[in-house]
Structure formats: structure tokens, C-alpha cells
Motif scaffolding. Structure first.
Motif, PDB file in Angstrom:
ATOM      1  N   GLN A   1       0.900  -1.374  -0.050  1.00 16.66           N
ATOM      2  CA  GLN A   1       0.137   0.024   0.072  1.00 16.66           C
ATOM      3  C   GLN A   1       1.030   1.266   0.127  1.00 16.66           C
ATOM      4  O   GLN A   1       1.945   1.359   0.354  1.00 16.66           O
ATOM      5  CB  GLN A   1      -0.775  -0.227   1.248  1.00 16.66           C
ATOM      6  N   ARG A   2       0.280   2.082  -0.554  1.00 14.87           N
ATOM      7  CA  ARG A   2       0.830   3.483  -0.475  1.00 14.87           C
ATOM      8  C   ARG A   2       1.117   4.048   1.035  1.00 14.87           C
ATOM      9  O   ARG A   2       0.019   3.927   1.687  1.00 14.87           O
ATOM     10  CB  ARG A   2       0.258   4.580  -1.410  1.00 14.87           C
ATOM     11  N   GLU A   3       2.091   4.599   1.516  1.00 11.07           N
ATOM     12  CA  GLU A   3       2.436   4.797   2.784  1.00 11.07           C
ATOM     13  C   GLU A   3       2.931   6.369   2.856  1.00 11.07           C
ATOM     14  O   GLU A   3       3.560   6.686   1.847  1.00 11.07           O
ATOM     15  CB  GLU A   3       3.252   3.927   3.516  1.00 11.07           C
ATOM     16  N   LEU A   4       2.460   7.088   3.874  1.00  9.93           N
ATOM     17  CA  LEU A   4       2.707   8.410   4.209  1.00  9.93           C
ATOM     18  C   LEU A   4       4.243   8.358   4.526  1.00  9.93           C
ATOM     19  O   LEU A   4       4.829   7.708   5.371  1.00  9.93           O
ATOM     20  CB  LEU A   4       2.063   8.944   5.386  1.00  9.93           C
ATOM     21  N   VAL A   5       4.914   9.376   3.973  1.00 13.25           N
ATOM     22  CA  VAL A   5       6.078   9.752   4.250  1.00 13.25           C
ATOM     23  C   VAL A   5       6.519  11.005   5.083  1.00 13.25           C
ATOM     24  O   VAL A   5       6.954  11.096   6.266  1.00 13.25           O
ATOM     25  CB  VAL A   5       7.238   9.966   2.965  1.00 13.25           C
ATOM     26  N   ALA A   6       5.774  12.065   4.615  1.00 12.80           N
ATOM     27  CA  ALA A   6       5.955  13.224   5.408  1.00 12.80           C
ATOM     28  C   ALA A   6       4.548  14.135   4.933  1.00 12.80           C
ATOM     29  O   ALA A   6       4.042  14.104   3.630  1.00 12.80           O
ATOM     30  CB  ALA A   6       6.926  13.911   5.243  1.00 12.80           C
ATOM     31  N   ASN A   7       4.128  14.892   5.815  1.00 15.18           N
ATOM     32  CA  ASN A   7       2.987  15.967   5.447  1.00 15.18           C
ATOM     33  C   ASN A   7       3.762  17.281   5.862  1.00 15.18           C
ATOM     34  O   ASN A   7       4.053  17.489   6.963  1.00 15.18           O
ATOM     35  CB  ASN A   7       1.595  15.552   6.311  1.00 15.18           C
ATOM     36  N   ILE A   8       2.885  18.323   5.117  1.00 17.30           N
ATOM     37  CA  ILE A   8       3.184  19.753   5.982  1.00 17.30           C
ATOM     38  C   ILE A   8       1.898  20.458   5.723  1.00 17.30           C
ATOM     39  O   ILE A   8       1.353  20.366   4.518  1.00 17.30           O
ATOM     40  CB  ILE A   8       4.410  20.345   4.959  1.00 17.30           C
ATOM     41  N   LEU A   9       1.463  21.194   6.557  1.00 15.58           N
ATOM     42  CA  LEU A   9       0.237  21.987   6.516  1.00 15.58           C
ATOM     43  C   LEU A   9       0.558  23.472   6.115  1.00 15.58           C
ATOM     44  O   LEU A   9       1.646  23.776   5.998  1.00 15.58           O
ATOM     45  CB  LEU A   9      -0.315  22.258   7.994  1.00 15.58           C
TER      46      LEU A   9
ATOM     47  N   TYR B   1       7.514   7.574  -5.342  1.00 19.05           N
ATOM     48  CA  TYR B   1       7.092   8.401  -4.557  1.00 19.05           C
ATOM     49  C   TYR B   1       5.989   9.550  -5.078  1.00 19.05           C
ATOM     50  O   TYR B   1       6.270   9.785  -6.381  1.00 19.05           O
ATOM     51  CB  TYR B   1       8.308   9.396  -4.008  1.00 19.05           C
ATOM     52  N   TYR B   2       5.124   9.765  -4.398  1.00 19.18           N
ATOM     53  CA  TYR B   2       3.878  10.746  -4.816  1.00 19.18           C
ATOM     54  C   TYR B   2       3.599  11.703  -4.166  1.00 19.18           C
ATOM     55  O   TYR B   2       3.859  11.655  -2.792  1.00 19.18           O
ATOM     56  CB  TYR B   2       2.653   9.499  -4.817  1.00 19.18           C
ATOM     57  N   CYS B   3       3.402  12.860  -4.689  1.00 17.06           N
ATOM     58  CA  CYS B   3       2.845  13.825  -3.878  1.00 17.06           C
ATOM     59  C   CYS B   3       1.369  13.865  -3.899  1.00 17.06           C
ATOM     60  O   CYS B   3       0.664  13.564  -4.751  1.00 17.06           O
ATOM     61  CB  CYS B   3       3.379  15.272  -4.474  1.00 17.06           C
ATOM     62  N   ARG B   4       0.874  14.444  -2.649  1.00 18.67           N
ATOM     63  CA  ARG B   4      -0.608  14.651  -2.493  1.00 18.67           C
ATOM     64  C   ARG B   4      -1.006  15.927  -1.981  1.00 18.67           C
ATOM     65  O   ARG B   4      -0.288  16.724  -0.993  1.00 18.67           O
ATOM     66  CB  ARG B   4      -0.954  13.424  -1.372  1.00 18.67           C
ATOM     67  N   PHE B   5      -2.326  16.449  -2.604  1.00 19.61           N
ATOM     68  CA  PHE B   5      -2.698  17.839  -2.003  1.00 19.61           C
ATOM     69  C   PHE B   5      -4.056  17.569  -1.586  1.00 19.61           C
ATOM     70  O   PHE B   5      -4.966  16.842  -2.198  1.00 19.61           O
ATOM     71  CB  PHE B   5      -2.769  18.802  -3.195  1.00 19.61           C
TER      72      PHE B   5
END
Length: 114
Positions: A43-51, A92-96
């Protein structure tokens, strides 16, 4: 919202890469930008998020080695990856995310190998 990711490639263990993701379209405040990764069969997993206020959180595997940042004026998000390990090899995928909607960029491949 459209996302364009770049910066992947082949790097030796211990090396560094910087991923970039450009967002375009209608961007509103209170959004979240992030990086995820996926390997075949997993599964796709979170690496990092930024608000949008700059607060960031990281997966345990990324803490201390990866840094996420964003340039709000340029609608960009970056992932600086240092001390790369073979197990970091993935797409690696970016998400918005904003207002309940989620958008994905195309993957950029990162291969860590000697």
C-alpha cells in the motif's frame, strides 16, 4: 488541482535526493501537502505531511533523515532525502488535500542501490 512531481533517480546508499512537486489550479488556505511512497505489492504509505502553516509530521522511517518543506508563493512542496537506504527505494507521490478533496501527482521513482 494538478500536481507535477520531479526529482527522482538512482542514488547510492548514503546519498541524497530532493523531490519537488508543483501544484497548479485553485489553491485555498488550510491545505495539506505531502509525500507518500509505494513499492510493488504494498500500500501507499505516508512519508511526510506539511500544513499550510508549515507544521510538518513524518513517518518514523523518515524522521531525522528527510525534511519536507513548502513554498506557498510558488505552490511547491519539497522532500529533501538524506542518508538514503536501499529500503527507501519506491515510487514517490505527492498529495494535495483541501476542503475534503484529495489530489495525487504522478509518481517519481527513487532507487537506492550501489
Amino acid at each position: 488541482v494538478q500536481l507535477q512531481a520531479s526529482g527522482g533517480g538512482l542514488v547510492q546508499p548514503g546519498g541524497s535526493l530532493r523531490l519537488s512537486c508543483a501544484a497548479s489550479g485553485s489553491i485555498f488556505g488550510g491545505n495539506v501537502m505531502g509525500w507518500y511512497r509505494q513499492t510493488p505489492g504494498n500500500q501507499r504509505e505516508l512519508v511526510a505531511n506539511i500544513l499550510s502553516n508549515g507544521a510538518a509530521d513524518y513517518a518514523a522511517s523518515a524522521k531525522g533523515r528527510f525534511t519536507i518543506s513548502r513554498d506557498r508563493s510558488k505552490k511547491m512542496v519539497y522532500l529533501q532525502m538524506n542518508s538514503l537506504k536501499p529500503e527507501d527505494t519506491a515510487d514517490y507521490y505527492c498529495r494535495f488535500q483541501q476542503r475534503g478533496d484529495s489530489y495525487w501527482g504522478q509518481g517519481t521513482q527513487v532507487t537506492v542501490s550501489s
